[in-house]
Design a protein around this motif. Structure first.
Motif, PDB file in Angstrom:
ATOM      1  N   ARG A 148       0.753  -1.106   0.178  1.00 28.40           N
ATOM      2  CA  ARG A 148      -0.134  -0.158  -0.037  1.00 28.40           C
ATOM      3  C   ARG A 148       0.990   1.057  -0.246  1.00 28.40           C
ATOM      4  O   ARG A 148       2.085   1.383   0.754  1.00 28.40           O
ATOM      5  CB  ARG A 148      -0.812  -0.037   1.156  1.00 28.40           C
ATOM      6  N   GLU A 149       0.526   2.271  -0.516  1.00 23.98           N
ATOM      7  CA  GLU A 149       1.044   3.688  -0.527  1.00 23.98           C
ATOM      8  C   GLU A 149       1.328   4.052   0.829  1.00 23.98           C
ATOM      9  O   GLU A 149       0.327   3.938   1.856  1.00 23.98           O
ATOM     10  CB  GLU A 149       0.149   4.641  -1.559  1.00 23.98           C
ATOM     11  N   ALA A 150       2.446   4.615   1.292  1.00 22.34           N
ATOM     12  CA  ALA A 150       2.647   4.760   2.546  1.00 22.34           C
ATOM     13  C   ALA A 150       2.125   6.277   2.995  1.00 22.34           C
ATOM     14  O   ALA A 150       3.027   7.089   3.383  1.00 22.34           O
ATOM     15  CB  ALA A 150       4.168   4.518   2.893  1.00 22.34           C
ATOM     16  N   ASP A 151       0.792   6.356   3.052  1.00 23.25           N
ATOM     17  CA  ASP A 151       0.250   7.475   3.561  1.00 23.25           C
ATOM     18  C   ASP A 151      -0.175   7.499   4.897  1.00 23.25           C
ATOM     19  O   ASP A 151      -1.131   6.343   5.235  1.00 23.25           O
ATOM     20  CB  ASP A 151      -1.039   7.891   2.767  1.00 23.25           C
ATOM     21  N   PHE A 152       0.183   8.244   5.909  1.00 26.18           N
ATOM     22  CA  PHE A 152      -0.054   7.854   7.287  1.00 26.18           C
ATOM     23  C   PHE A 152      -0.407   9.226   8.121  1.00 26.18           C
ATOM     24  O   PHE A 152       0.480  10.355   7.714  1.00 26.18           O
ATOM     25  CB  PHE A 152       0.614   6.896   7.922  1.00 26.18           C
ATOM     26  N   VAL A 153      -0.770   9.232   9.485  1.00 28.69           N
ATOM     27  CA  VAL A 153      -0.679  10.184  10.060  1.00 28.69           C
ATOM     28  C   VAL A 153      -0.356   9.624  11.548  1.00 28.69           C
ATOM     29  O   VAL A 153      -0.622   8.653  12.033  1.00 28.69           O
ATOM     30  CB  VAL A 153      -2.508  11.009  10.005  1.00 28.69           C
ATOM     31  N   VAL A 154       0.324  10.746  12.131  1.00 34.84           N
ATOM     32  CA  VAL A 154       0.751  10.439  13.431  1.00 34.84           C
ATOM     33  C   VAL A 154      -0.237  11.263  14.455  1.00 34.84           C
ATOM     34  O   VAL A 154      -0.070  12.594  14.471  1.00 34.84           O
ATOM     35  CB  VAL A 154       2.214  10.741  13.492  1.00 34.84           C
ATOM     36  N   LEU A 155      -1.031  10.774  15.376  1.00 36.64           N
ATOM     37  CA  LEU A 155      -1.750  11.650  16.487  1.00 36.64           C
ATOM     38  C   LEU A 155      -0.974  11.427  17.555  1.00 36.64           C
ATOM     39  O   LEU A 155      -0.387  10.418  18.202  1.00 36.64           O
ATOM     40  CB  LEU A 155      -2.907  10.737  16.255  1.00 36.64           C
ATOM     41  N   ASP A 156      -1.129  12.688  18.204  1.00 35.51           N
ATOM     42  CA  ASP A 156      -0.802  12.841  19.797  1.00 35.51           C
ATOM     43  C   ASP A 156      -1.698  12.741  20.779  1.00 35.51           C
ATOM     44  O   ASP A 156      -2.504  13.804  20.946  1.00 35.51           O
ATOM     45  CB  ASP A 156       0.137  14.167  19.532  1.00 35.51           C
ATOM     46  N   PRO A 157      -1.857  11.850  21.432  1.00 34.53           N
ATOM     47  CA  PRO A 157      -2.737  11.776  22.535  1.00 34.53           C
ATOM     48  C   PRO A 157      -2.672  12.663  23.768  1.00 34.53           C
ATOM     49  O   PRO A 157      -3.645  12.815  24.614  1.00 34.53           O
ATOM     50  CB  PRO A 157      -2.702  10.122  22.887  1.00 34.53           C
ATOM     51  N   ALA A 158      -1.577  13.203  23.605  1.00 32.36           N
ATOM     52  CA  ALA A 158      -1.241  14.460  24.755  1.00 32.36           C
ATOM     53  C   ALA A 158      -1.365  15.700  24.234  1.00 32.36           C
ATOM     54  O   ALA A 158      -0.386  16.696  24.645  1.00 32.36           O
ATOM     55  CB  ALA A 158      -0.318  14.037  25.645  1.00 32.36           C
TER      56      ALA A 158
END
Length: 430
Positions: free
Chosen positions: A375-385
């Motif tokens: 898969r195309e490496a599209d991603f989001v990094v979410l900060d729970p703080a």
């Protein structure tokens, strides 16, 4: 090759069908990327040992990594009228939308808004969007060019309107067909860009234009068709007057060959079970647009009936009647809409709809929406703080489901730490 380490979550199927087996989760995971695509995702301890010496590893422990969000319905030309007060659909179009879209006859204005729009999507973790431009070919060129520059996957196409709209936006059926054909030849399949035949809605197209839109859809295999259906009760009644021969609003589109795989209809509030069954059989998709449906007072989406019928469903922000580019905020409103409709949206299912569910509705799940190899490496990094409230509330969470729910109820663009496109950082919070 590079890798990113953190808490990793993606979906294999709809949690409504397979429960916890529908998701794959690694509390300490590693996502390995090769040439912009996912090579492997799994436990960090296991995969780190397999990495070739010298492979860069970006450490994001403490952050949650998900496939990039997919917005299946949004209007790029309406960014400047978001949060305009006080109308329902038909009045809102006349008072705010059409005057704003008039400005897109200027290529410079179109380019400036397209740059802002794509940057705002990335800032909110959205890496793929299906977007409405305007009737102006320059608006299509501007949006495709901005997305290509950022390596985003984007679907759009010239809006078709040849009646019941202001003279300054009114096209002809023949010119709409010819310009759409030329734009398809220019953009469809270039980089990560895909074209959508785009009749605004049945009320603003003559039968001749609807027929030509269906012809474009058939003549160019692989293109999409996007439109609106059954958003507002007065709109439904108006379409019934304009097309008295049709059984329903959806049937208007069906008679012109618009209902099939890769056709995506926004809203779908005032449909009956026959319409839902037809969409399921044909392979068409619904875009659930909760913030705009609440903002315009249009109605409540019925996710349970859509699922029971087997219809593909994605999530749409529908900016500018929608009130946020944030998919987290859009999921927040989706939960509330379904609560009002006597239905319950789990956090796992919400994030499925915003990732793999959206990819399936666009027939792109072989390319985006998950961390399956290739898969195309599209991603989001979410900060729970990301905010004091998020940090405090997350400190009391005991399960992944609870933490996901807190993120979608309390999170917004501030929770997006980074957005990656094709394995490279595309946006990073300062």
């Amino acid at each position: 090759m590079r890798a990113i380490r953190g808490e990793i979550l993606h979906f294999l199927d709809d949690p409504a069908d397979r429960g916890v087996e529908a998701l794959e989760y690694f509390a300490d995971g590693l996502l390995i990327i090769r040439d912009g695509r996912v090579a492997e995702a799994g436990p960090a301890e296991e995969l780190l040992a397999k990495l070739p010496a010298g492979t860069p590893v970006d450490d994001r422990r403490g952050k949650l990594i998900l496939p990039g969000f997919i917005d299946t319905h949004i209007h790029f030309a309406q960014a400047d009228i978001i949060a305009s007060h006080g109308e329902q659909l038909l009045e809102w179009l006349g008072k705010y939308t059409y005057p704003a879209e008039r400005r897109f006859a200027d290529p410079g204005h179109a380019a400036a808004v397209a740059d802002f729009f794509c940057d705002e999507l990335l800032r909110n973790g959205t890496t793929t969007a299906m977007a409405f431009p305007t009737v102006h070919a320059a608006s299509v060129d501007a949006l495709f060019a901005a997305a290509a520059e950022r390596r985003m996957r984007l679907i759009t196409g010239k809006v078709l309107m040849d009646r019941n709209c202001p003279d300054f936006l009114r096209d002809t059926a023949a010119r709409g067909y010819a310009e759409s054909h030329a734009l398809i030849e220019k953009w469809h399949g270039r980089d990560r860009l895909l074209y959508a035949v785009t009749p605004r809605f049945a009320a603003t197209s003559t039968p001749e234009q609807m027929a030509l839109a269906g012809r474009l859809f058939v003549e160019h295999p692989g293109v999409y068709l996007q439109s609106h259906v059954a958003e507002n009760r007065r709109e439904v009644a108006w379409v019934a007057e304009l097309y008295p021969e049709a059984r329903s609003y959806l049937d208007v589109y069906d008679r012109f060959g618009h209902v099939g795989p890769r056709s995506v209809f926004a809203h779908c509030l005032w449909l009956d079970d026959a319409d839902r069954a037809r969409m399921a059989t044909a392979g068409a998709a619904m875009s659930f647009c909760p913030t705009s449906n609440l903002f315009l007072g249009s109605g409540l989406f019925d996710l349970d009936r859509a699922h029971a019928a087997g219809v593909r469903v994605g999530i749409g922000s529908d900016v500018g009647a929608g009130t946020s580019f944030s998919m987290l905020q859009t999921l927040n409103e989706a939960y509330k809409v379904l609560q009002l409709n006597g239905q319950s949206l789990s956090a796992e299912r919400a994030f499925y709809l915003a990732t793999l569910g959206g990819a399936r509705s666009l027939y792109l799940d072989d390319r985006i929406g998950s961390f399956a190899p290739g898969r195309e490496a599209d991603f989001v990094v979410l900060d729970p703080a990301a905010t004091p409230l998020l940090a405090r509330r997350n400190a009391t969470c005991h399960t992944l489901a609870e933490r996901l729910f807190v993120l979608m109820m309390l999170g917004d663009d501030r929770a997006v730490a980074e957005t990656w496109v094709m394995g490279e950082p595309a946006w990073r919070r300062p």
